[in-house]
Scaffold this motif. Sequence first.
Motif, mmCIF file in Angstrom:
data_model
loop_
_atom_site.group_PDB
_atom_site.id
_atom_site.type_symbol
_atom_site.label_atom_id
_atom_site.label_comp_id
_atom_site.label_asym_id
_atom_site.label_seq_id
_atom_site.Cartn_x
_atom_site.Cartn_y
_atom_site.Cartn_z
ATOM 1 N N UNK A 162 23.587 72.217 44.708
ATOM 2 C CA UNK A 162 22.366 73.017 44.540
ATOM 3 C C UNK A 162 22.085 73.353 43.071
ATOM 4 N N UNK A 163 23.151 73.568 42.285
ATOM 5 C CA UNK A 163 22.943 73.866 40.866
ATOM 6 C C UNK A 163 22.361 72.681 40.106
ATOM 7 N N UNK A 164 22.805 71.464 40.472
ATOM 8 C CA UNK A 164 22.249 70.263 39.845
ATOM 9 C C UNK A 164 20.807 70.047 40.272
ATOM 10 N N UNK A 165 20.493 70.370 41.523
ATOM 11 C CA UNK A 165 19.102 70.266 41.964
ATOM 12 C C UNK A 165 18.198 71.152 41.117
ATOM 13 N N UNK A 166 18.604 72.397 40.909
ATOM 14 C CA UNK A 166 17.771 73.314 40.119
ATOM 15 C C UNK A 166 17.556 72.770 38.709
ATOM 16 N N UNK A 167 18.613 72.213 38.120
ATOM 17 C CA UNK A 167 18.490 71.666 36.761
ATOM 18 C C UNK A 167 17.531 70.478 36.742
ATOM 19 N N UNK A 168 17.642 69.571 37.725
ATOM 20 C CA UNK A 168 16.763 68.411 37.778
ATOM 21 C C UNK A 168 15.308 68.824 37.994
ATOM 22 N N UNK A 169 15.093 69.769 38.885
ATOM 23 C CA UNK A 169 13.730 70.216 39.168
ATOM 24 C C UNK A 169 13.096 70.834 37.922
ATOM 25 N N UNK A 170 13.850 71.663 37.221
ATOM 26 C CA UNK A 170 13.301 72.304 36.016
ATOM 27 C C UNK A 170 13.055 71.288 34.915
ATOM 28 N N UNK A 171 13.962 70.314 34.789
ATOM 29 C CA UNK A 171 13.772 69.276 33.774
ATOM 30 C C UNK A 171 12.528 68.441 34.060
ATOM 31 N N UNK A 172 12.159 68.310 35.324
ATOM 32 C CA UNK A 172 10.967 67.545 35.703
ATOM 33 C C UNK A 172 9.680 68.326 35.484
ATOM 34 N N UNK A 173 9.793 69.629 35.194
ATOM 35 C CA UNK A 173 8.609 70.441 34.947
ATOM 36 C C UNK A 173 8.361 71.524 35.968
ATOM 37 N N UNK A 174 9.200 71.609 37.009
ATOM 38 C CA UNK A 174 9.063 72.661 38.020
ATOM 39 C C UNK A 174 9.928 73.851 37.595
ATOM 40 N N UNK A 175 9.322 74.774 36.874
ATOM 41 C CA UNK A 175 10.098 75.778 36.158
ATOM 42 C C UNK A 175 10.771 76.811 37.054
ATOM 43 N N UNK A 176 10.223 77.078 38.223
ATOM 44 C CA UNK A 176 10.771 78.147 39.066
ATOM 45 C C UNK A 176 10.837 77.684 40.521
ATOM 46 N N UNK A 177 11.837 76.848 40.877
ATOM 47 C CA UNK A 177 11.966 76.396 42.270
ATOM 48 C C UNK A 177 12.167 77.583 43.208
ATOM 49 N N UNK A 178 11.499 77.546 44.355
ATOM 50 C CA UNK A 178 11.609 78.624 45.328
ATOM 51 C C UNK A 178 12.178 78.105 46.639
ATOM 52 N N UNK A 179 13.255 78.723 47.089
ATOM 53 C CA UNK A 179 13.884 78.397 48.361
ATOM 54 C C UNK A 179 13.122 79.097 49.475
ATOM 55 N N UNK A 180 12.659 78.330 50.454
ATOM 56 C CA UNK A 180 11.897 78.907 51.557
ATOM 57 C C UNK A 180 12.801 79.248 52.742
ATOM 58 N N UNK A 181 13.559 78.262 53.226
ATOM 59 C CA UNK A 181 14.480 78.492 54.343
ATOM 60 C C UNK A 181 15.746 77.691 54.123
ATOM 61 N N UNK A 182 16.832 78.121 54.745
ATOM 62 C CA UNK A 182 18.081 77.360 54.692
ATOM 63 C C UNK A 182 18.961 77.725 55.875
#
Length: 307
Positions: A162-182
């Motif tokens: 999950x930590x790598x996902x957040x880094x990849x998403x932010x590097x792609x330009x999605x600055x604030x990923x939001x978790x909806x459900x898990x």
Amino acid sequence: HDEVRARYYGCGLVAPEAIGGARVLDLGSGAGQDAYVLAQMVGERGQVVGIDATPGQLAVAERHLDWHRDRFGYARSNVRFVNGDIERLGELELEPGFDVIVSNCVINLVADKGAVFRAAHDLLRDGGELHFADVYADRRLPADLRRDPVLHGECLAGALYWGDFLALARAAGFADPRLLTDRPIAITDPAIAAKLGGARFFSATWRLFRLDGLEPACEDYGQAVRYRGTLPDAPERYDLDKHHSIETGRVFPVCGNTWQMLAETRLAPHFDFLDGAGRHLGIFGGCGTDMPFDVGDRPAGTSTSCC
């Protein structure tokens, strides 16, 4: 169509709200079931484009274009399918400006997930959203597990930490990923559990907005919103994400990022906005870096919340 449903291998429909008239891209559309459901949600004025790299699945999807158009009562089909690898999404010459991009348990199957996030960001319009479900791990998996064909088929080998996902998403330009459900994934096969050791896995739905100006943390500008209760499936409250459940009619303080996600997207007509006139009041408390998923021995709702 019966043949479309018979060839469905998804994890359940991934469909954000307020997509009437929207232009939607479905990554890994398979035989087309999600695409055809989304086609009804966007309506005849909207459009759904499905991308898949499996010729047999695409053949099923395309075979029933007219059948679904007739059932929906549309003068023309609002669905089309494209043969392509989502890992090479940027090479498919799709017209940018999508309102929403969805994906249903497919991104974990590709090697270069960062390429998918970068291409998705490029294809979205300003204020657009990548809304997708997938499988995540609580740690980085060893290389031998990532190459294991059995684990790959179970959608576990490609699960991102999950930590790598957040880094990849932010590097792609999605600055604030939001978790909806898990939810935790139970590994019931003893042989698979033995291979995985202590690694835990989670099914999670994230929403990533393409918005300029989102900040790295939740900053307080004295802003608040009031939900009007006008979304058809959410008359009493609206869940923007796991930590923002906004009751209808109640003034709800929000950080600057959340304000943008509501005020500068397709969600804006469903809210009233109380601006804080731009005065910065510091950071909202509770913005931690713990794992965002709920685990089996911790009740839902007890994780650290943010603004």
